[in-house]
Design a protein around this motif. Structure first.
Motif, PDB file in Angstrom:
ATOM      1  N   PHE A  26       0.834  -1.198   0.000  1.00 48.44           N
ATOM      2  CA  PHE A  26       0.000   0.000   0.000  1.00 48.44           C
ATOM      3  C   PHE A  26       0.877   1.260   0.000  1.00 48.44           C
ATOM      4  N   SER A  28       2.649   4.800  -0.147  1.00 46.77           N
ATOM      5  CA  SER A  28       2.234   6.197  -0.056  1.00 46.77           C
ATOM      6  C   SER A  28       3.323   6.968   0.678  1.00 46.77           C
ATOM      7  N   ARG A  31       2.933   6.637   4.420  1.00 52.66           N
ATOM      8  CA  ARG A  31       3.405   5.361   4.967  1.00 52.66           C
ATOM      9  C   ARG A  31       4.906   5.412   5.231  1.00 52.66           C
ATOM     10  N   GLU A  78      -8.410   2.956   9.257  1.00 54.22           N
ATOM     11  CA  GLU A  78      -7.405   3.850   8.689  1.00 54.22           C
ATOM     12  C   GLU A  78      -6.339   3.056   7.941  1.00 54.22           C
ATOM     13  N   SER A  79      -5.890   3.601   6.815  1.00 54.48           N
ATOM     14  CA  SER A  79      -4.725   3.006   6.162  1.00 54.48           C
ATOM     15  C   SER A  79      -3.529   3.096   7.109  1.00 54.48           C
ATOM     16  N   ASN A  80      -2.657   2.094   7.068  1.00 51.44           N
ATOM     17  CA  ASN A  80      -1.475   2.010   7.939  1.00 51.44           C
ATOM     18  C   ASN A  80      -1.857   1.751   9.397  1.00 51.44           C
ATOM     19  N   HIS A  81      -3.026   1.172   9.639  1.00 51.24           N
ATOM     20  CA  HIS A  81      -3.422   0.931  11.038  1.00 51.24           C
ATOM     21  C   HIS A  81      -2.515  -0.089  11.719  1.00 51.24           C
ATOM     22  N   ASP A 150      -2.907  -3.782   5.388  1.00 53.62           N
ATOM     23  CA  ASP A 150      -2.804  -2.598   6.243  1.00 53.62           C
ATOM     24  C   ASP A 150      -3.746  -1.505   5.745  1.00 53.62           C
ATOM     25  N   MET A 151      -5.028  -1.826   5.690  1.00 56.06           N
ATOM     26  CA  MET A 151      -6.039  -0.862   5.271  1.00 56.06           C
ATOM     27  C   MET A 151      -7.369  -1.277   5.889  1.00 56.06           C
ATOM     28  N   ASN A 152      -8.405  -0.533   5.609  1.00 51.14           N
ATOM     29  CA  ASN A 152      -9.738  -0.864   6.093  1.00 51.14           C
ATOM     30  C   ASN A 152     -10.117  -2.268   5.604  1.00 51.14           C
ATOM     31  N   PHE A 156     -11.313  -3.590   1.962  1.00 46.35           N
ATOM     32  CA  PHE A 156     -10.452  -4.519   1.236  1.00 46.35           C
ATOM     33  C   PHE A 156     -11.262  -5.688   0.665  1.00 46.35           C
ATOM     34  N   GLY A 427      -0.689  -0.516  -4.629  1.00 50.90           N
ATOM     35  CA  GLY A 427      -1.516   0.511  -4.026  1.00 50.90           C
ATOM     36  C   GLY A 427      -2.514   1.086  -5.009  1.00 50.90           C
TER      37      GLY A 427
END
Length: 451
Positions: A26, A28, A31, A78-81, A150-152, A156, A427
Motif C-alpha cells: 500500500f 504512499s 506510509r 485507517e490506512s497504515n493501522h 494494512d487498510m480498512n 479490502f 496501491g
C-alpha cells in the motif's frame, strides 16, 4: 519506497542516522513517514524521553488521534493501522515518552535536508535489497497470501467482490460480440455510470430514462430482434425493422436505420448528436488544464479517432453510444491529461448525449413501434399473457451453448491471488489494476490468515 531518520543530542550533534527501503505494501508518502517513526521508536531503549521533529502535518494529526488518545476502533478503518498499532505497542512495552513537533517543509533546514538526502540514498544502496522487512508488532495482523492487509478490512474485502462483479459483467457475451473487452476502459466507464446522480435517480420523472441507460448499456432494449427471441409466437422471426423494412432491428440498427424518409432517419439524427458530442468534448479539453502544452494537431487527431466514425458506425462508436468508453479515446487523452480530468469531462456530456438519444430516437421509435404492433394485431394483453405454444418446444430453461462464450470457470483460482497481491503491493484503487481481465476467475480465493 524508502525512509530515514537521524538522532541528535541536546547540543545538536548527530548521534545516529539510519535509512532503509520499505516493503512495497500500500505505498504512499505518509506510509514512509509512519515507517520512519516506527523504526526510530523501535531503536530506543526503555524509559526513553524524546522529541520527534517532522515536516509532515498529517503525521502529527494522526499521532494525536491514534497514539496520544485512548484506543478507538476507528483506527482499524485507517490506512497504515498496523503501523499505528505497532507504534502503540512499542510505546507501551518500552514506556516511551514521545513528543512530536512540526518543522517547516522546504525551509532549507539542514537536518531536514540531511534526512531527505538519506531517504534518497536508500534507493541507490544495493545492499538494502537483502535486508529483511521490519517486523510489525500489532496485536492482530490480517494477511492475504503472506502480505499484511494494512487498510480498512471491510473495504479490502468489498473491493475484491466489486472486482468480481465487474468481471462477471465484463465477460457477458453482449460485451464480447464485436471484440475483446480489453478495448473498453472499464475504470472510466464505471466512473461515468456511478458518478452521475441522474443515472441512479428514480425521482423527478427520471425513472424511464434511467431504465433506458441501463438497458442500453446491457443491450436489453426491447428491439424487434429481442422481442423475437423472447416471444417468437407473437413476433415472426422473419420480420424486419418496421421503420425501414430492410434490416433486422437490433440495438445497433436503432442508430443506423435509414427510415422510409431519409431526411428524418434515425441515422441522420444519430450523426448530428454524435458530432455535437465530439465538439462538446473537444471544447472542454481545449479549455482544461493539461499535463503538457497541447500540440497544434491535437484537435485534428482528436476528431480523427475511430470512436467518431459514424457512417457507418465503427465498433468503438457503437460502444461509446452504449456508454462503454473506448480505450483508444482515453489512451489518446491520457498523453495530455490526468485520469480524473478525463473522467470528469467525459461524464456529463455522455449523460446528455444519452438523454438526446432517448428523446429524439428511442421515444419516437417506441411510438411508431406501438402503432405497428397494433397493425399486426399484437395487443397489450397478448404481450403480458403467459408463454405461447412455442414455449412447449423451447423451454425457458433451455439456453443454447455457444463455444465462443467465455467460460468463467476456466481461469485459475490463483489469478485472484495474483491480482489482489498486485493491488496490495502497487496501491491505489483496485480498478487501476484492470490488466487482470486475462487471468481472473469469478470466485475469489480469500487466503486470509490471522497472526
Amino acid at each position: 519506497m524508502a525512509y530515514a531518520w537521524t538522532a541528535i543530542d541536546p547540543d545538536g550533534f548527530i548521534l545516529e542516522s539510519h535509512y532503509n527501503i520499505v516493503s512495497s505494501i500500500f505505498p504512499s508518502a505518509l506510509r514512509s513517514e509512519v515507517f520512519a517513526l516506527l523504526h526510530g521508536l523501535d531503536s530506543l531503549p526503555r524509559n526513553s524521553k524524546i522529541t520527534v521533529a517532522t515536516d509532515c502535518a498529517q503525521l502529527l494529526s494522526l499521532w494525536s488521534l491514534y497514539v496520544d488518545a485512548p484506543f478507538i476502533p476507528r483506527m482499524l478503518k485507517e490506512s497504515n493501522h498496523l503501523l499505528w498499532s505497532s507504534i502503540r505497542t512499542i510505546m507501551l512495552l518500552r514506556n516511551l515518552d514521545v513528543t512530536l513537533i512540526k518543522v517547516p517543509a522546504h525551509a532549507d533546514d539542514p537536518l531536514n535536508n540531511h534526512v531527505d538526502a538519506l531517504a534518497k540514498a536508500a534507493h541507490t544502496d544495493s545492499h538494502l535489497s537483502s535486508c529483511p522487512p521490519p517486523e510489525l508488532m500489532a496485536p492482530c495482523i490480517l494477511q492475504f497470501d503472506s502480505l499484511p492487509v494494512d487498510m480498512n478490512i471491510r473495504k479490502f474485502i468489498r473491493d475484491i467482490f466489486d472486482a468480481k462483479s465487474l468481471l462477471i459483467l465484463a465477460v457477458l457475451p453482449r460485451f464480447n460480440s464485436y471484440s475483446s473487452t480489453s478495448d473498453i476502459d472499464w475504470a472510466c466507464t464505471k466512473f461515468c455510470l456511478n458518478n452521475n446522480k441522474h443515472f441512479v435517480s428514480h425521482r423527478n420523472g427520471h425513472s424511464e430514462f434511467c431504465g433506458f441507460r441501463i438497458k442500453l448499456l446491457l443491450d436489453m432494449l426491447p428491439t424487434l430482434t429481442t422481442l423475437q427471441r423472447r416471444k417468437p409466437h407473437l413476433y415472426n422471426p422473419s420480420w424486419l425493422c418496421p421503420q425501414c423494412n430492410s434490416f433486422p432491428e437490433t440495438l445497433d440498427h436503432l442508430w443506423t436505420c435509414p427510415y422510409i424518409l431519409p431526411e428524418f432517419s434515425p441515422l441522420k439524427t444519430f450523426k448530428t448528436l454524435l458530432l455535437a458530442l465530439r465538439t462538446t468534448y473537444l471544447d472542454h479539453f481545449l479549455s482544461a488544464s493539461s499535463l503538457m502544452p497541447l500540440p497544434d494537431s491535437f484537435a485534428a487527431e482528436f476528431m480523427a479517432l475511430n470512436c467518431w466514425d459514424c457512417d457507418p458506425p465503427s465498433i468503438a462508436c457503437l460502444r461509446l453510444t452504449r456508454g462503454l468508453i473506448p480505450k483508444s479515446l482515453t489512451e489518446f487523452l491520457g498523453t495530455f491529461f490526468s485520469s480524473p480530468t478525463i473522467w470528469s469531462i467525459l461524464d456529463t456530456p455522455l449523460h446528455d448525449f444519452h438523454f438526446d438519444l432517448y428523446v429524439q430516437i428511442w421515444l419516437c421509435r417506441s411510438i411508431f413501434f406501438h402503432h405497428w404492433e397494433l397493425a399486426q394485431g399484437i395487443t397489450k394483453q397478448m404481450k403480458s399473457s403467459a408463454l405461447g405454444p412455442s414455449s412447449i418446444l423451447r423451454p425457458s430453461s433451455y439456453i443454447p451453448l455457444d463455444s465462443s462464450t467465455p467460460s468463467l470457470a476456466t481461469a485459475s483460482l490463483d489469478s485472484w491471488v495474483s491480482w489482489v497481491s498486485s493491488s496490495i503491493i502497487r496501491g491505489g484503487s483496485w480498478i487501476s489494476h484492470l490488466d487482470f481481465w486475462r487471468r481472473l476467475t469469478v470466485q475469489p480465493l480469500l487466503r486470509i490468515s490471522f497472526w
